[in-house]
Design a protein around this motif. Structure first.
Motif, short mmCIF file in Angstrom:
data_model
loop_
_atom_site.label_atom_id
_atom_site.label_comp_id
_atom_site.label_asym_id
_atom_site.label_seq_id
_atom_site.Cartn_x
_atom_site.Cartn_y
_atom_site.Cartn_z
N GLU A 36 0.87 -1.21 0.07
CA GLU A 36 -0.05 -0.09 0.00
C GLU A 36 0.90 1.24 0.06
OE1 GLU A 36 -3.83 2.15 2.43
OE2 GLU A 36 -2.52 0.66 3.52
N GLN A 37 1.99 1.12 0.72
CA GLN A 37 2.89 2.42 0.78
C GLN A 37 3.47 2.98 -0.34
OE1 GLN A 37 2.80 4.30 3.60
NE2 GLN A 37 3.62 5.81 2.36
N VAL A 38 3.75 1.78 -1.29
CA VAL A 38 4.38 2.21 -2.66
C VAL A 38 3.14 2.67 -3.23
CG1 VAL A 38 5.13 0.62 -4.81
CG2 VAL A 38 5.97 0.16 -2.24
N ALA A 39 2.23 2.18 -3.50
CA ALA A 39 1.31 3.09 -4.11
C ALA A 39 0.94 4.35 -3.75
CB ALA A 39 -0.20 2.11 -4.01
N ARG A 40 0.74 4.59 -2.41
CA ARG A 40 0.64 5.86 -2.07
C ARG A 40 1.81 6.83 -2.14
NH1 ARG A 40 -4.17 6.40 0.35
NH2 ARG A 40 -5.12 4.38 1.09
N ASP A 41 3.09 6.37 -1.93
CA ASP A 41 4.18 7.23 -2.48
C ASP A 41 4.16 7.73 -3.77
OD1 ASP A 41 5.06 6.81 0.16
OD2 ASP A 41 6.49 5.47 -0.20
N ALA A 42 3.77 6.73 -4.80
CA ALA A 42 3.83 6.96 -6.22
C ALA A 42 2.85 8.08 -6.62
CB ALA A 42 3.63 5.96 -7.08
N VAL A 43 1.68 8.14 -5.88
CA VAL A 43 0.67 9.06 -6.06
C VAL A 43 1.26 10.33 -5.45
CG1 VAL A 43 -1.77 9.92 -5.65
CG2 VAL A 43 -1.21 7.54 -6.19
N GLU A 44 1.49 10.51 -4.20
CA GLU A 44 2.28 11.61 -3.63
C GLU A 44 3.53 12.29 -4.62
OE1 GLU A 44 1.73 14.44 -0.93
OE2 GLU A 44 0.64 12.65 -0.95
N LYS A 45 4.13 11.41 -5.17
CA LYS A 45 5.22 12.00 -5.98
C LYS A 45 4.81 12.83 -6.90
CE LYS A 45 9.50 10.69 -8.17
NZ LYS A 45 9.40 11.40 -9.54
N ILE A 46 3.85 12.35 -7.62
CA ILE A 46 3.09 13.39 -8.56
C ILE A 46 2.75 14.59 -8.21
CG2 ILE A 46 1.40 13.26 -10.33
CD1 ILE A 46 1.14 10.26 -10.59
N LYS A 47 2.33 14.57 -7.04
CA LYS A 47 1.67 16.13 -6.33
C LYS A 47 3.11 16.87 -6.11
CE LYS A 47 -2.82 14.95 -4.24
NZ LYS A 47 -3.49 14.95 -3.13
N ASN A 48 4.08 16.29 -5.54
CA ASN A 48 5.31 16.84 -5.42
C ASN A 48 5.96 17.45 -6.35
OD1 ASN A 48 4.78 16.40 -2.57
ND2 ASN A 48 6.05 14.79 -2.61
N GLU A 96 -7.95 -5.03 -3.09
CA GLU A 96 -8.57 -6.11 -3.49
C GLU A 96 -7.99 -7.00 -4.55
OE1 GLU A 96 -11.06 -3.34 -5.89
OE2 GLU A 96 -9.88 -3.30 -7.78
N PHE A 97 -8.69 -8.15 -5.07
CA PHE A 97 -7.93 -9.05 -5.86
C PHE A 97 -7.90 -8.46 -7.50
CE2 PHE A 97 -9.59 -11.88 -2.44
CZ PHE A 97 -8.45 -12.73 -2.17
N ILE A 98 -6.39 -8.54 -7.86
CA ILE A 98 -6.01 -7.87 -9.13
C ILE A 98 -5.51 -8.83 -10.01
CG2 ILE A 98 -4.56 -6.18 -10.07
CD1 ILE A 98 -7.18 -4.99 -8.80
N PRO A 99 -5.62 -8.87 -11.40
CA PRO A 99 -5.01 -9.73 -12.06
C PRO A 99 -3.22 -9.37 -12.03
CG PRO A 99 -6.81 -8.95 -13.51
CD PRO A 99 -6.74 -8.35 -11.85
N ILE A 100 -2.55 -10.26 -12.38
CA ILE A 100 -0.97 -9.97 -11.91
C ILE A 100 -0.48 -8.93 -13.18
CG2 ILE A 100 -0.40 -11.70 -10.54
CD1 ILE A 100 0.38 -13.23 -13.06
N GLY A 101 -1.29 -8.78 -14.11
CA GLY A 101 -0.84 -8.02 -15.13
C GLY A 101 -0.94 -6.54 -15.20
N TYR A 102 -1.54 -5.97 -13.95
CA TYR A 102 -1.76 -4.68 -13.46
C TYR A 102 -0.72 -4.33 -12.36
CZ TYR A 102 -6.21 -4.17 -15.79
OH TYR A 102 -7.29 -4.09 -16.81
N MET A 103 0.15 -5.31 -11.66
CA MET A 103 0.91 -5.12 -10.90
C MET A 103 2.25 -4.19 -11.37
SD MET A 103 0.03 -6.38 -8.28
CE MET A 103 -1.41 -7.69 -8.08
N ARG A 104 2.78 -3.00 -10.77
CA ARG A 104 3.81 -2.14 -11.05
C ARG A 104 4.68 -1.78 -9.89
NH1 ARG A 104 1.57 -3.38 -15.15
NH2 ARG A 104 0.92 -1.99 -16.76
N SER A 105 5.88 -1.39 -10.15
CA SER A 105 6.85 -1.03 -9.16
C SER A 105 6.40 0.53 -8.89
CB SER A 105 8.14 -0.97 -9.48
OG SER A 105 8.46 -0.22 -10.73
N GLN A 106 7.12 1.36 -8.07
CA GLN A 106 6.61 2.68 -7.55
C GLN A 106 6.79 3.58 -9.00
OE1 GLN A 106 8.04 4.46 -4.06
NE2 GLN A 106 8.23 6.32 -4.94
#
Length: 506
Positions: free
Chosen positions: A188-200, A222-232
């Motif tokens: 979860e933190q990886v997802a939130r950090d990426a969104v926050e970086k866009i704002k910064n 939630e459950f997600i197809p592995i094709g949607y997985m990304r790094s920060q």
């Protein structure tokens, strides 16, 4: 008078007969009452079974009463059934099915056919996302249930529970933009950090800036197809990406093909390629497909700017007929003024979309610049220099060569109606006037077989036989003849054969 009998049945029969005999002799109120009572019975003796049978005889009125009671009971039963059904509906009760796959509870559903169709659709969608065939789930098992409406499983939860039964999914933190899934992260933190970086990155060097997303952004576990997985970094790139999407544009009054193309940063040829049936004449209300670049996520930044800004200085031109046409010489240098401004600036995707001046104070006035402008005509031609000046300042909307509507013999330079058109080189005007599809046209002969055409003009400033210099005003941009919008159709001809103008223009 008494008689003795050997059996009970015989005794009973004789007793009744005796009673009747005695009653016939007496005529009193009791006798009448008993006769009335006995008249309602049928008395028989069964010799085979040696048994006296007494049956109650019902008259028509009694039968009607019994029928009435039966009808009343039936009606009451029906009313009770309707009331029970109404109570079920009023209390939002539903006859439903509890669906299980591999022993796992998926949810409470009302329609098993729709549920199984949903499983199939999700399997196909997952296969498309992953680029490979995904094995189907085991057949669902159903258990009948009577439940309240609020107990029925929502579509979102149902989909998530179905996804969890496939092997090619992970429980992760999904990032949605306007409820559209873009990508996901396992942490979860990886997802939130990426969104926050866009704002910064959109603070624009102003710590007090307000940065907001135009669209709604949400992170859901939630459950997600592995094709949607990304790094920060992958999440950052996915959210800041752009996409080119076709949009429908409704033609408005005074619209032109060139104007629409220019408005959406397209060439006229691109507009024609998207609209195969497009004619040169537009009508208000026509619908065109246009290509538009869109951001996946739009970022809006608001901040207050406080500081000095330059005030442009005016330029005074002095005509000099001893200086070659088009040349300029500064006589008195201009000086910019200064002002202190406080303004609220709004940016979207790093482009200023609004300015709101709060206050401003003039610190120094600008000093005007004086410039000498050459007016002397240069009659040298392309035959000597081999190069041509660009006849009009604007955007190239169509180049020389093959295009969807046939071979294009010139270069189209789009510009607003009234923009000056200047001679590409010195020469003699051989034609000026109306010329069919060219509209208003100017032709200039430059010698040694070279000739230039300037078509679709709104007005013409020269006459046949007139000598013109390189850079001299000869006409103004228009939309006359067979034209899709205001532009200058520029041709270069050598011995009457059209050449590619791009090879001659500086």
């Amino acid at each position: 008078m008494q008689y003795k009998t050997k059996t009970a049945s015989t005794r009973n029969f004789i007793a009744v007969a005796e009673t009747k005999a005695k009653l016939q002799k007496g005529k009193n109120i009791q006798q009448a009452f008993l006769l009335k009572q006995l008249s309602g019975y049928k008395i028989q003796f069964n010799t085979d079974k040696q048994r006296l049978i007494i049956k109650r005889v019902k008259n028509a009125w009694e039968r009607m009463q019994h029928l009435k009671v039966a009808v009343l009971y039936t009606v009451a039963l029906c009313i009770t059934g309707f009331l029970l059904y109404g109570s079920v509906i009023a209390t939002d009760l539903h006859f439903a099915q509890q669906a299980l796959i591999n022993g796992k509870n998926i949810g409470i559903i009302k329609d098993t056919a729709k549920f199984e169709s949903l499983i199939k659709d999700m399997q196909q969608s997952l296969s498309t996302t992953l680029g490979k065939e995904v094995e189907p789930t085991d057949k669902p098992v159903y258990i009948a249930r009577l439940v309240f409406g609020k107990s029925l499983t929502s579509d979102y939860t149902l989909r998530q529970n179905i996804l969890s039964t496939f092997g090619e999914v992970e429980e992760a933190y999904a990032i949605y933009v306007n409820d559209v899934l873009i990508c996901a992260a396992l942490n979860e933190q990886v997802a939130r950090d990426a969104v926050e970086k866009i704002k910064n990155d959109n603070l624009d060097g102003t710590p007090d800036a307000q940065v907001e997303f135009v669209e709604s952004v949400s992170i859901r576990k939630e459950f997600i197809p592995i094709g949607y997985m990304r790094s920060q970094d992958g999440i950052y790139n996915a959210l800041t990406a752009t996409r080119e999407t076709p949009k429908v544009y409704k033609v408005m009054q005074n619209d032109t093909i060139w104007g629409i193309a220019n408005k959406f940063a397209m060439s006229v040829d691109e507009l024609y390629s998207l609209n195969k049936e497009l004619s040169d004449v537009l009508h208000e209300g026509d619908e065109l497909l246009i290509s538009k670049i869109e951001y996946i996520l739009n970022v809006q930044t608001k901040y207050v700017y406080k500081g000095e800004k330059a005030i442009p200085y005016p330029v005074n031109e002095i005509q000099d007929y001893d200086m070659p046409l088009g040349k300029k010489s500064v006589v008195v240098a201009g000086v910019e003024g200064k002002k202190y401004v406080v303004e609220e600036i709004t940016k979207q995707n790093d482009e200023i979309v609004d300015r709101n001046i709060i206050s401003e104070e003039i610190l120094s006035e600008p000093v005007a610049e004086s410039v000498k402008v050459g007016m002397k005509k240069d009659l040298s031609t392309v035959a000597i220099s081999g190069k041509l000046a660009r006849p009009v300042f604007g955007t190239i909307s169509s180049r020389y060569g093959n295009r969807s509507r046939g071979f294009h013999k010139g270069l189209d330079i789009a510009a607003p109606t009234g923009t000056p058109i200047k001679a590409a080189d010195g020469g003699t005007v051989t034609f000026s006037g109306w010329s069919g599809g060219y509209g208003y046209l100017v032709k200039i002969n430059h010698g040694n077989g070279y000739e230039t055409y300037y078509g679709h003009c709104s007005s013409i400033s020269v006459s046949p036989g007139e000598k013109v210099a390189k850079g001299e005003l000869i006409a103004k941009v228009g939309n006359t003849g067979r034209s899709t919008g205001p532009h200058c159709h520029f041709e270069v001809r050598l011995n009457g054969v059209a050449q590619n103008p791009s090879k001659y223009i500086n």
